[in-house]
Design a protein around this motif. Structure first.
Motif, PDB file in Angstrom:
ATOM      1  N   TYR A  19     -20.212 -29.354 -13.380  1.00 19.28           N
ATOM      2  CA  TYR A  19     -21.244 -29.388 -14.422  1.00 19.28           C
ATOM      3  C   TYR A  19     -22.635 -29.155 -13.840  1.00 19.28           C
ATOM      4  O   TYR A  19     -23.481 -28.505 -14.477  1.00 19.28           O
ATOM      5  CB  TYR A  19     -21.203 -30.722 -15.163  1.00 19.28           C
ATOM      6  CG  TYR A  19     -19.964 -30.951 -15.993  1.00 19.28           C
ATOM      7  CD1 TYR A  19     -18.984 -29.967 -16.120  1.00 19.28           C
ATOM      8  CD2 TYR A  19     -19.754 -32.161 -16.653  1.00 19.28           C
ATOM      9  CE1 TYR A  19     -17.845 -30.177 -16.883  1.00 19.28           C
ATOM     10  CE2 TYR A  19     -18.617 -32.382 -17.430  1.00 19.28           C
ATOM     11  CZ  TYR A  19     -17.668 -31.393 -17.529  1.00 19.28           C
ATOM     12  OH  TYR A  19     -16.535 -31.604 -18.285  1.00 19.28           O
TER      13      TYR A  19
ATOM     14  N   TRP B 235     -23.990 -24.414 -26.387  1.00 14.37           N
ATOM     15  CA  TRP B 235     -23.238 -25.636 -26.645  1.00 14.37           C
ATOM     16  C   TRP B 235     -23.427 -26.087 -28.093  1.00 14.37           C
ATOM     17  O   TRP B 235     -24.392 -25.740 -28.759  1.00 14.37           O
ATOM     18  CB  TRP B 235     -23.673 -26.752 -25.695  1.00 14.37           C
ATOM     19  CG  TRP B 235     -25.085 -27.224 -25.907  1.00 14.37           C
ATOM     20  CD1 TRP B 235     -26.234 -26.643 -25.467  1.00 14.37           C
ATOM     21  CD2 TRP B 235     -25.489 -28.388 -26.631  1.00 14.37           C
ATOM     22  NE1 TRP B 235     -27.334 -27.356 -25.864  1.00 14.37           N
ATOM     23  CE2 TRP B 235     -26.906 -28.442 -26.584  1.00 14.37           C
ATOM     24  CE3 TRP B 235     -24.800 -29.393 -27.319  1.00 14.37           C
ATOM     25  CZ2 TRP B 235     -27.633 -29.456 -27.194  1.00 14.37           C
ATOM     26  CZ3 TRP B 235     -25.530 -30.409 -27.918  1.00 14.37           C
ATOM     27  CH2 TRP B 235     -26.920 -30.442 -27.856  1.00 14.37           C
TER      28      TRP B 235
ATOM     29  N   HIS C 296     -15.779 -33.398 -11.844  1.00 15.14           N
ATOM     30  CA  HIS C 296     -16.472 -32.772 -12.972  1.00 15.14           C
ATOM     31  C   HIS C 296     -17.961 -32.621 -12.682  1.00 15.14           C
ATOM     32  O   HIS C 296     -18.576 -31.633 -13.096  1.00 15.14           O
ATOM     33  CB  HIS C 296     -16.282 -33.610 -14.240  1.00 15.14           C
ATOM     34  CG  HIS C 296     -14.927 -33.470 -14.856  1.00 15.14           C
ATOM     35  ND1 HIS C 296     -13.861 -34.243 -14.456  1.00 15.14           N
ATOM     36  CD2 HIS C 296     -14.457 -32.636 -15.827  1.00 15.14           C
ATOM     37  CE1 HIS C 296     -12.792 -33.901 -15.167  1.00 15.14           C
ATOM     38  NE2 HIS C 296     -13.123 -32.937 -15.994  1.00 15.14           N
TER      39      HIS C 296
ATOM     40  N   PRO D 234     -21.053 -36.705 -16.292  1.00 19.06           N
ATOM     41  CA  PRO D 234     -19.633 -36.406 -16.100  1.00 19.06           C
ATOM     42  C   PRO D 234     -18.838 -37.657 -15.746  1.00 19.06           C
ATOM     43  O   PRO D 234     -19.398 -38.628 -15.217  1.00 19.06           O
ATOM     44  CB  PRO D 234     -19.630 -35.402 -14.953  1.00 19.06           C
ATOM     45  CG  PRO D 234     -20.901 -35.664 -14.222  1.00 19.06           C
ATOM     46  CD  PRO D 234     -21.888 -36.098 -15.245  1.00 19.06           C
TER      47      PRO D 234
ATOM     48  N   GLY E  34     -14.572 -26.306 -20.514  1.00 16.62           N
ATOM     49  CA  GLY E  34     -14.280 -27.725 -20.685  1.00 16.62           C
ATOM     50  C   GLY E  34     -13.004 -27.988 -21.450  1.00 16.62           C
ATOM     51  O   GLY E  34     -12.560 -29.132 -21.552  1.00 16.62           O
TER      52      GLY E  34
ATOM     53  N   THR F 176     -19.395 -23.885 -24.834  1.00 18.92           N
ATOM     54  CA  THR F 176     -18.661 -25.139 -24.706  1.00 18.92           C
ATOM     55  C   THR F 176     -18.870 -26.033 -25.922  1.00 18.92           C
ATOM     56  O   THR F 176     -19.926 -26.004 -26.561  1.00 18.92           O
ATOM     57  CB  THR F 176     -19.104 -25.889 -23.432  1.00 18.92           C
ATOM     58  OG1 THR F 176     -18.336 -27.085 -23.287  1.00 18.92           O
ATOM     59  CG2 THR F 176     -20.587 -26.257 -23.491  1.00 18.92           C
TER      60      THR F 176
ATOM     61  N   LEU G 253     -22.276 -33.270 -20.400  1.00 19.89           N
ATOM     62  CA  LEU G 253     -22.470 -32.450 -19.208  1.00 19.89           C
ATOM     63  C   LEU G 253     -23.350 -33.145 -18.174  1.00 19.89           C
ATOM     64  O   LEU G 253     -23.150 -32.983 -16.964  1.00 19.89           O
ATOM     65  CB  LEU G 253     -23.088 -31.109 -19.596  1.00 19.89           C
ATOM     66  CG  LEU G 253     -22.176 -30.148 -20.369  1.00 19.89           C
ATOM     67  CD1 LEU G 253     -22.991 -29.003 -20.957  1.00 19.89           C
ATOM     68  CD2 LEU G 253     -21.074 -29.606 -19.481  1.00 19.89           C
ATOM     69  N   ASN G 254     -24.318 -33.899 -18.651  1.00 23.56           N
ATOM     70  CA  ASN G 254     -25.224 -34.597 -17.738  1.00 23.56           C
ATOM     71  C   ASN G 254     -24.669 -35.925 -17.244  1.00 23.56           C
ATOM     72  O   ASN G 254     -25.209 -36.502 -16.297  1.00 23.56           O
ATOM     73  CB  ASN G 254     -26.576 -34.839 -18.421  1.00 23.56           C
ATOM     74  CG  ASN G 254     -27.345 -33.550 -18.621  1.00 23.56           C
ATOM     75  OD1 ASN G 254     -27.272 -32.637 -17.800  1.00 23.56           O
ATOM     76  ND2 ASN G 254     -28.091 -33.463 -19.717  1.00 23.56           N
TER      77      ASN G 254
ATOM     78  N   THR H 179     -25.155 -26.274 -15.297  1.00 22.80           N
ATOM     79  CA  THR H 179     -26.458 -26.597 -15.885  1.00 22.80           C
ATOM     80  C   THR H 179     -27.608 -26.040 -15.052  1.00 22.80           C
ATOM     81  O   THR H 179     -28.705 -25.818 -15.574  1.00 22.80           O
ATOM     82  CB  THR H 179     -26.632 -28.117 -16.052  1.00 22.80           C
ATOM     83  OG1 THR H 179     -26.376 -28.775 -14.796  1.00 22.80           O
ATOM     84  CG2 THR H 179     -25.658 -28.657 -17.093  1.00 22.80           C
TER      85      THR H 179
END
Length: 280
Positions: A245, A133, A241, A236, A196, A226, A233-234, A249
């Motif tokens: 996610y 990322w 989503h 959403p 994403g 991404t 991501l943590n 993760t």
């Protein structure tokens, strides 16, 4: 009816003698080039069975020529195999050039990509993937491509694609959707690029989840690139989503790609070249 072994002497060819060959003190034919035997004696208990006391053997230069031919054939088969893997594994032919050999040495995460390839058996056994990322243009896709190319060179099957292509394929093969997803999950390594960036429709999100969840249940490693941050991501925006996610993760270890924006650098270089041409 004669026993089959009575005709064995007729099936064993004699060693081919070249003009420079000679007979040694042991009575065997020797190669005139490498001075090693082109014949060998049968064991005493086999002489009666085969009807003769010797059989052809490879001299050193014949052995070297055979090994060279076999090595060339193995290399040809290897090249054909790698070519086929890359043809099937990449959605864009340009990805074939994303290799460690073509690296400019300026991406600080390249050693992390090399580590993944060097420890592939451990990664596969532990179902360990990467979540590459970071900002746009920091070389995330290139890193993933280096991993893919290096593993394909080892004749390991890898699929590198993106969800835009996956969703288009799924839309075009409605009846074979399950088989399509199953095929993605059969690859030892699946790489999803630009995660994403796909359409956020209800249908699109459902298919993204199906692919991610199927890969999760296959217990095979996944690499994702991404532009989303870990914070995004943590945290959403909604449940649809979140379940995607959370899977990503859990499967993929985060690797922050914090290098310079290589795309912006290239654009600046082109601008400078254009200015020079105009001044000239």
């Amino acid at each position: 009816m004669k026993p089959a072994f009575e005709d064995m002497s007729l099936q064993i060819p004699a060693a081919t003698a070249e003009p420079e060959d000679y007979t040694g003190e042991d009575g065997l034919l020797y190669c005139g080039k490498c001075r090693t035997p082109k014949e060998a004696y049968f064991p005493a208990d086999k002489v009666a069975l085969f009807g003769r006391d010797r059989h052809p053997a490879e001299c050193d230069c014949q052995r070297a020529q055979r090994m060279e031919r076999e090595a060339a054939e193995q290399q040809r088969k290897h090249r054909d195999k790698v070519e086929e893997l890359k043809r099937l594994g990449f959605t864009d032919p340009a990805m074939r050039e994303w290799t460690f050999a073509n690296d400019n040495g300026r991406n600080p995460q390249m050693k992390t990509a090399r580590f993944y390839v060097e420890h592939w058996e451990d990664m596969k056994a532990g179902n360990i993937g990467y979540l590459l990322w970071g900002s746009v243009g920091t070389g995330k896709s290139y890193l993933a491509g280096c991993i893919a190319n290096a593993l394909m060179e080892q004749e390991i099957s890898v699929k590198m694609t993106n969800f835009a292509a996956v969703l288009n394929d799924l839309a075009a093969t409605f009846e074979g959707r399950n088989e399509y997803i199953s095929k993605l999950c059969r690859y030892p390594l699946l790489i999803l690029d630009d995660f994403g960036m796909e359409r956020g429709t209800e249908y699109g999100l459902e298919q993204v989840y199906n692919v991610i969840d199927s890969r999760y249940r296959s217990e095979k490693p996944l690499i994702v690139t991404t532009n989303l941050s870990l914070d995004e991501l943590n945290n959403p925006p909604d449940t649809a989503h979140k379940r995607i996610y959370d899977r990503v993760t859990e499967m993929c270890t985060p690797v922050c790609c914090s290098g310079v924006n290589f795309r912006r650098e290239k654009a600046q270089e082109k601008m400078e070249r254009l200015k020079k041409l105009m001044n000239d």
